[in-house]
Design a protein around this motif. Structure first.
Motif, PDB file in Angstrom:
ATOM      1  N   GLU A 135      15.128   4.953  19.937  1.00  4.09           N
ATOM      2  CA  GLU A 135      13.990   5.706  19.400  1.00  4.09           C
ATOM      3  C   GLU A 135      14.506   6.743  18.416  1.00  4.09           C
ATOM      4  O   GLU A 135      15.240   7.659  18.790  1.00  4.09           O
ATOM      5  CB  GLU A 135      13.212   6.395  20.528  1.00  4.09           C
ATOM      6  CG  GLU A 135      12.054   7.266  20.053  1.00  4.09           C
ATOM      7  CD  GLU A 135      11.071   6.506  19.173  1.00  4.09           C
ATOM      8  OE1 GLU A 135      10.962   6.863  17.982  1.00  4.09           O
ATOM      9  OE2 GLU A 135      10.425   5.557  19.675  1.00  4.09           O
ATOM     10  N   SER A 136      14.122   6.596  17.151  1.00  4.52           N
ATOM     11  CA  SER A 136      14.614   7.497  16.110  1.00  4.52           C
ATOM     12  C   SER A 136      13.817   8.781  15.997  1.00  4.52           C
ATOM     13  O   SER A 136      14.368   9.842  15.688  1.00  4.52           O
ATOM     14  CB  SER A 136      14.582   6.793  14.745  1.00  4.52           C
ATOM     15  OG  SER A 136      15.483   5.729  14.702  1.00  4.52           O
ATOM     16  N   ASP A 137      12.504   8.690  16.216  1.00  6.74           N
ATOM     17  CA  ASP A 137      11.635   9.827  15.952  1.00  6.74           C
ATOM     18  C   ASP A 137      11.626  10.833  17.104  1.00  6.74           C
ATOM     19  O   ASP A 137      12.070  10.547  18.220  1.00  6.74           O
ATOM     20  CB  ASP A 137      10.216   9.351  15.669  1.00  6.74           C
ATOM     21  CG  ASP A 137      10.119   8.602  14.353  1.00  6.74           C
ATOM     22  OD1 ASP A 137      10.649   9.108  13.340  1.00  6.74           O
ATOM     23  OD2 ASP A 137       9.534   7.503  14.335  1.00  6.74           O
ATOM     24  N   LEU A 138      11.074  12.007  16.810  1.00  6.41           N
ATOM     25  CA  LEU A 138      11.051  13.073  17.804  1.00  6.41           C
ATOM     26  C   LEU A 138      10.179  12.702  18.994  1.00  6.41           C
ATOM     27  O   LEU A 138      10.478  13.050  20.133  1.00  6.41           O
ATOM     28  CB  LEU A 138      10.560  14.372  17.146  1.00  6.41           C
ATOM     29  CG  LEU A 138      11.005  15.666  17.812  1.00  6.41           C
ATOM     30  CD1 LEU A 138      11.155  16.776  16.786  1.00  6.41           C
ATOM     31  CD2 LEU A 138      10.021  16.099  18.877  1.00  6.41           C
ATOM     32  N   THR A 139       9.099  11.967  18.746  1.00  2.73           N
ATOM     33  CA  THR A 139       8.256  11.472  19.835  1.00  2.73           C
ATOM     34  C   THR A 139       8.261   9.949  19.805  1.00  2.73           C
ATOM     35  O   THR A 139       8.230   9.353  18.724  1.00  2.73           O
ATOM     36  CB  THR A 139       6.811  11.985  19.712  1.00  2.73           C
ATOM     37  OG1 THR A 139       6.266  11.573  18.446  1.00  2.73           O
ATOM     38  CG2 THR A 139       6.771  13.503  19.793  1.00  2.73           C
ATOM     39  N   PRO A 140       8.281   9.286  20.950  1.00  8.91           N
ATOM     40  CA  PRO A 140       8.364   7.814  20.980  1.00  8.91           C
ATOM     41  C   PRO A 140       7.141   7.166  20.346  1.00  8.91           C
ATOM     42  O   PRO A 140       6.008   7.628  20.513  1.00  8.91           O
ATOM     43  CB  PRO A 140       8.432   7.494  22.482  1.00  8.91           C
ATOM     44  CG  PRO A 140       8.913   8.746  23.127  1.00  8.91           C
ATOM     45  CD  PRO A 140       8.356   9.868  22.296  1.00  8.91           C
ATOM     46  N   GLY A 141       7.373   6.061  19.631  1.00  8.78           N
ATOM     47  CA  GLY A 141       6.294   5.294  19.053  1.00  8.78           C
ATOM     48  C   GLY A 141       5.584   4.449  20.098  1.00  8.78           C
ATOM     49  O   GLY A 141       6.060   4.287  21.227  1.00  8.78           O
ATOM     50  N   LEU A 142       4.435   3.896  19.720  1.00  7.63           N
ATOM     51  CA  LEU A 142       3.618   3.136  20.657  1.00  7.63           C
ATOM     52  C   LEU A 142       4.373   1.933  21.211  1.00  7.63           C
ATOM     53  O   LEU A 142       4.334   1.658  22.422  1.00  7.63           O
ATOM     54  CB  LEU A 142       2.333   2.687  19.964  1.00  7.63           C
ATOM     55  CG  LEU A 142       1.364   1.822  20.789  1.00  7.63           C
ATOM     56  CD1 LEU A 142       0.957   2.542  22.061  1.00  7.63           C
ATOM     57  CD2 LEU A 142       0.139   1.453  19.950  1.00  7.63           C
ATOM     58  N   ALA A 143       5.053   1.188  20.348  1.00  9.84           N
ATOM     59  CA  ALA A 143       5.780   0.005  20.813  1.00  9.84           C
ATOM     60  C   ALA A 143       6.843   0.389  21.837  1.00  9.84           C
ATOM     61  O   ALA A 143       6.999  -0.274  22.873  1.00  9.84           O
ATOM     62  CB  ALA A 143       6.413  -0.726  19.630  1.00  9.84           C
ATOM     63  N   ASN A 144       7.578   1.449  21.573  1.00 13.63           N
ATOM     64  CA  ASN A 144       8.618   1.871  22.515  1.00 13.63           C
ATOM     65  C   ASN A 144       8.027   2.431  23.800  1.00 13.63           C
ATOM     66  O   ASN A 144       8.613   2.289  24.877  1.00 13.63           O
ATOM     67  CB  ASN A 144       9.547   2.895  21.859  1.00 13.63           C
ATOM     68  CG  ASN A 144      10.636   2.229  21.041  1.00 13.63           C
ATOM     69  OD1 ASN A 144      10.818   1.010  21.095  1.00 13.63           O
ATOM     70  ND2 ASN A 144      11.363   3.009  20.266  1.00 13.63           N
ATOM     71  N   ARG A 145       6.862   3.072  23.704  1.00 12.78           N
ATOM     72  CA  ARG A 145       6.228   3.554  24.938  1.00 12.78           C
ATOM     73  C   ARG A 145       5.821   2.383  25.830  1.00 12.78           C
ATOM     74  O   ARG A 145       5.929   2.456  27.059  1.00 12.78           O
ATOM     75  CB  ARG A 145       5.014   4.429  24.612  1.00 12.78           C
ATOM     76  CG  ARG A 145       5.354   5.732  23.927  1.00 12.78           C
ATOM     77  CD  ARG A 145       4.282   6.785  24.131  1.00 12.78           C
ATOM     78  NE  ARG A 145       2.963   6.355  23.721  1.00 12.78           N
ATOM     79  CZ  ARG A 145       2.490   6.459  22.486  1.00 12.78           C
ATOM     80  NH1 ARG A 145       3.252   6.970  21.524  1.00 12.78           N
ATOM     81  NH2 ARG A 145       1.272   6.062  22.189  1.00 12.78           N
ATOM     82  N   ILE A 146       5.349   1.304  25.214  1.00 13.41           N
ATOM     83  CA  ILE A 146       5.005   0.107  25.985  1.00 13.41           C
ATOM     84  C   ILE A 146       6.258  -0.519  26.584  1.00 13.41           C
ATOM     85  O   ILE A 146       6.269  -0.979  27.735  1.00 13.41           O
ATOM     86  CB  ILE A 146       4.267  -0.909  25.085  1.00 13.41           C
ATOM     87  CG1 ILE A 146       2.907  -0.354  24.660  1.00 13.41           C
ATOM     88  CG2 ILE A 146       4.098  -2.250  25.801  1.00 13.41           C
ATOM     89  CD1 ILE A 146       2.212  -1.200  23.608  1.00 13.41           C
ATOM     90  N   ALA A 147       7.341  -0.538  25.823  1.00 16.14           N
ATOM     91  CA  ALA A 147       8.563  -1.228  26.240  1.00 16.14           C
ATOM     92  C   ALA A 147       9.429  -0.415  27.205  1.00 16.14           C
ATOM     93  O   ALA A 147      10.226  -0.994  27.950  1.00 16.14           O
ATOM     94  CB  ALA A 147       9.384  -1.600  25.000  1.00 16.14           C
ATOM     95  N   ASN A 148       9.305   0.909  27.200  1.00 19.88           N
ATOM     96  CA  ASN A 148      10.195   1.762  27.990  1.00 19.88           C
ATOM     97  C   ASN A 148      10.311   1.372  29.460  1.00 19.88           C
ATOM     98  O   ASN A 148      11.418   1.379  30.021  1.00 19.88           O
ATOM     99  CB  ASN A 148       9.755   3.225  27.880  1.00 19.88           C
ATOM    100  CG  ASN A 148      10.235   3.877  26.594  1.00 19.88           C
ATOM    101  OD1 ASN A 148      11.005   3.272  25.845  1.00 19.88           O
ATOM    102  ND2 ASN A 148       9.780   5.088  26.331  1.00 19.88           N
TER     103      ASN A 148
END
Length: 371
Positions: A135-148
């Motif tokens: 995760e590059s950004d300061l807050t996780p993106g939607l795709a990464n939140r689903i995948a986490n």
């Protein structure tokens, strides 16, 4: 300093790693930095993405990386007829990924995010293949939140991001910078773009998909800007304007690949969106930046947070897209140029810490299956 990678322990058999991530160049750039280094250590790298996304174009430039296309749907935050069809595409993509991963038998999956990564992460989880997410950004993106929930570890660029990752999975690795960007030659950049030494170069990048508003602001103000600067304008696919071809000291390109390190090296200032990967690369190159982040109406707001973090550190000027008038645009560039040496000094003072690539590759090795 260039990224280092630990040597594979003596006697350890080479393994296969499956990369995924796409939709924009930012969702591929970290993978582009890792793949050659892992290959040099004997890993077999394969890639899974969409059939027509930018990731296929970028990965196709690498040697010895087999690319596998799957069905995918975009994760939209707005009303669109495609929202009805896309869940079915994602489900189809999960089954395709599951079958391909079962056949390829990778030791580990590394996901950079983007909507194409979700079916791959789910397919890996169904095959009990370990997944590491970046995760590059300061807050996780939607795709990464689903995948986490399906990942073993989540590598983050900003230390503050660890608080957003549940399950004690977050590992703060810092920014990944592609080695080739650190090897640019300013003279080659000037020669390639047919610009002259002695007059500062302004590099303008709107991201891999371009930015209509930034492009228009630049072109409206060319008569003023070219009095002080030479301009290299990376305007995005389909965004070239033939009416500007005769402007002295102005060069426009849809996108560049191998030439980017040299172009960046010859540039005095950078105007850019505020995607995390790009701005950390410009930070490593010590390039003062004017950041024009995507607005909240056009994104989830991650670029606003990235830009504010860099502004507080004194690395950039920030101009909100809603405030992108000609006067504000020119004034922000003037302030940036006036403070360029101070910005570079603050960039030099930044402690870069251990290599992010070294930290990530160690995690990959520690969390991979031994086939």
């Amino acid at each position: 300093m260039p990224n280092a990678i630990p040597a594979r322990p003596q006697g350890e058999k080479p393994r296969r790693i499956l990369f995924t991530g796409g939709g924009s160049a930012g969702h591929v750039s970290v993978n582009l930095a890792l793949i050659p280094l892992l290959q040099s250590q004997g890993w077999n790298a394969v890639y899974m993405g969409s059939s027509s996304g930018i990731e296929k174009q970028l990965i196709g430039r690498l040697d010895d990386v087999d690319y596998y296309s799957i069905s995918t749907g975009k994760l939209r935050r707005y009303v669109d007829l495609q929202n009805v069809k896309d869940p079915f595409r994602v489900v189809k993509g999960v089954f395709q990924a599951y079958r391909l991963i079962r056949k390829l038998r990778p030791s580990v999956v590394f996901s950079k995010g983007g909507f194409v990564s979700v079916p791959v992460v789910l397919g890996a989880w169904l095959n009990r293949v370990p997944v590491i997410i970046h995760e590059s950004d300061l807050t996780p993106g939607l795709a990464n939140r689903i995948a986490n929930p399906f990942a073993r570890k989540v590598c983050v660029t900003f230390g503050e991001t660890t608080a957003s990752i549940k399950g004690n999975k977050a590992v703060h690795v810092g920014p990944v910078v592609r080695n080739e960007l650190l090897r640019g030659n300013a003279l080659k950049g000037l020669q390639w773009s047919k610009l002259l030494p002695g007059k500062p170069v302004l590099l303008i990048m709107g991201g891999s998909l371009g930015s209509k508003n930034i492009n228009e602001a630049v072109r409206r103000n060319l008569p003023v800007l070219t009095q002080t600067y030479q301009i290299i304008h990376l305007c995005g696919k389909g965004e070239l304007d033939d009416r500007c071809n005769g402007v002295k000291g102005y060069r426009q390109y849809e996108y560049v690949h191998d030439e980017l390190p040299d172009i960046a090296a010859c540039s005095e200032l950078v105007i850019s969106r505020a995607g995390s990967n790009s701005i950390f690369e410009f930070l490593a190159l010590r390039k003062p930046m004017l950041l024009i982040p995507l607005s909240k109406s056009a994104s989830r707001g991650d670029q606003l947070l990235n830009a504010e973090s860099f502004r507080k550190a004194g690395f950039c000027e920030v101009l909100q897209e809603e405030e992108l008038t000609d006067d504000a645009f020119l004034a922000a560039i003037s302030r940036l140029y006036a403070d360029r040496e101070g910005i570079r000094a603050r960039m030099r003072e930044r402690d870069s810490g251990p290599s992010a690539v070294e930290a990530i590759t160690s995690l990959i090795r520690e969390n991979s299956l031994r086939r």
